[in-house]
Design an enzyme around this catalytic site. Structure first.
Site, mmCIF file in Angstrom:
data_model
loop_
_atom_site.group_PDB
_atom_site.id
_atom_site.type_symbol
_atom_site.label_atom_id
_atom_site.label_comp_id
_atom_site.label_asym_id
_atom_site.label_seq_id
_atom_site.Cartn_x
_atom_site.Cartn_y
_atom_site.Cartn_z
ATOM 1 N N ASP A 70 0.836 -1.195 0.000
ATOM 2 C CA ASP A 70 0.000 0.000 0.000
ATOM 3 C C ASP A 70 0.872 1.247 0.000
ATOM 4 O O ASP A 70 2.024 1.230 0.441
ATOM 5 C CB ASP A 70 -0.965 0.012 1.181
ATOM 6 C CG ASP A 70 -0.273 0.024 2.536
ATOM 7 O OD1 ASP A 70 0.733 -0.691 2.694
ATOM 8 O OD2 ASP A 70 -0.746 0.745 3.438
ATOM 9 N N GLU A 130 0.025 -0.840 5.891
ATOM 10 C CA GLU A 130 1.098 -0.231 6.674
ATOM 11 C C GLU A 130 0.937 1.275 6.756
ATOM 12 O O GLU A 130 1.220 1.877 7.788
ATOM 13 C CB GLU A 130 2.461 -0.571 6.061
ATOM 14 C CG GLU A 130 3.641 -0.358 7.011
ATOM 15 C CD GLU A 130 4.192 1.059 6.984
ATOM 16 O OE1 GLU A 130 4.978 1.402 7.879
ATOM 17 O OE2 GLU A 130 3.842 1.839 6.069
#
EC number: 3.5.1.18
Length: 383
Positions: A70, A130
């Site tokens: 991400d 994250e």
């Protein structure tokens, strides 16, 4: 050496802004499956995660690589190229996630491709959570790993640890982080009639003064002194003749291993309640401080892993990396409870910025470093 560029470009072309995956993990899982990895999909909530593992023909340690697919949004400022096109200009790969951290993931996968007959075990812990709240990502995969008996001997997180040149820094720890919101309520009124009102500001200001004038510690080996910083003070009151009904402040404490988050929370509550007994205090501890000290960590994988990584960096770059604990938090704060962990990746000068980029040469050199790490740590060469 395998070339990581094509995979890095394919990953950058997936607009995987948290919590979206946008196909990034499918691209990665396909590349790993082609190398003989067993990929276990581990979605939690709306978040895509997976654990991949390949066992070599000979016994040896278990090395894990942890990363996130991400990315943060590209932002409102115009880029010189499409943020999700994965274009190369003048030897530089540009795109959101280039250095944080799709480039490092591509380098590690390329390193694995170059070492198909490694001893021991290689695994990858990949999350899509994250950059977000980090509740359905690495922490959930770690729970699954514990239950499945998947306990690595050493883990490397591919965060961009180097400030200006590849090979400068290995992160061996991080400070903890505590966020707090303090709300003091009073009674609104006209400034000319203070006896008819209850101004919450003096109580809040007194509490903030006590907090900010207290020295938490003097630091310790490898860590700066813990730091308390105010981030907002707000009354929501543009008028000059109105006593506000409520005053609110937010703060953050970055703390070293001399403290635990719960202890700091108790200290903070005590100080605030001494000056503002009616304050509402909301505290969130996003991570504890930790350090993987090669000289003091009793886990055998720690010293061997750090030595192997340092030798790998020296082999490819000629640099002797320093061991550091500065910067913000990462998923290493969760992984440390499972196994020894450090961070090493690309140069982070442009992470989260417009035109985030990485030199193609750095991608290739990082692949070489990861290849050498596999050799040194898993047993082909001795560290």
């Amino acid at each position: 050496m395998s070339d990581p560029l094509a995979l890095a470009q394919a990953l950058l072309r997936c607009p995987s802004v948290t919590p979206l995956d946008a196909g990034a993990q499918s691209v990665l899982a396909e590349a790993l499956t082609a190398q003989g990895f067993t990929v276990t999909q581990l979605p939690f909530g709306d978040i895509a995660n997976f654990y991949a593992k390949r066992v070599g023909p000979r016994s040896g340690p278990h090395l894990c690589f942890a990363g996130h697919t991400d990315v943060v949004p590209p932002g409102d400022a115009p880029w010189s190229v499409d943020a999700f096109a994965g274009e190369v200009h003048d030897g530089v790969l540009i795109g959101r996630g280039a250095c944080d951290m799709k480039g490092a993931i591509a380098s590690f996968v390329a390193a694995c491709a170059a070492r198909p007959d490694h001893p021991g075990t290689i695994s990858l812990l990949i999350t899509g959570d994250e950059e977000g709240v980090a509740t359905d990502g690495t922490v959930r995969v770690l729970d699954w790993m514990r239950q499945a008996g998947e306990i690595p001997d050493f883990c490397v997180v591919g965060e961009p640890t180097n400030p200006g040149r590849l090979g400068e820094v290995i992160k061996i720890g991080r400070r903890g982080s505590l966020n707090a919101t303090l709300t003091v309520r009073g009674r609104q009124g006209h400034v000319a009639y203070p006896h008819r009102a209850d101004n919450p500001l003096p109580r809040l200001v007194a509490a903030l003064h006590a907090l900010t004038t207290t020295r938490l510690d003097d630091g310790m080996e490898g860590f700066e002194p813990s730091s308390l910083q105010l981030t907002t003070v707000d009354v929501g009151n543009p008028a000059t003749n109105v006593i506000p009904e409520q005053a609110q402040a937010r703060l953050n404490i970055r703390f070293n291993p001399l403290h635990r988050g719960d202890d700091l929370a108790r200290w903070l509550r005590g100080i605030v309640q001494d000056h503002a007994p009616d304050a509402v205090i909301d505290i969130a501890i996003s991570g504890e401080a930790f350090v993987t000290d090669p000289d003091r960590d009793p886990r055998p994988g720690a010293s061997h892993g750090i030595a192997a990584l340092r030798m790998a960096i020296q082999r490819i770059t000629g640099l002797s990396p320093r061991l550091d604990t500065g910067g913000g938090t990462s998923d290493a704060r969760f992984i440390t409870h499972l196994c020894p962990v450090v961070e090493f990746g690309l140069v982070g000068a442009t992470m989260h910025q417009r035109d985030e980029a990485v030199a193609v040469r750095d991608l290739q050199d990082l692949t070489g470093i990861y290849e050498a790490l596999l050799d040194f740590y898993l047993g082909k060469d001795s560290a």
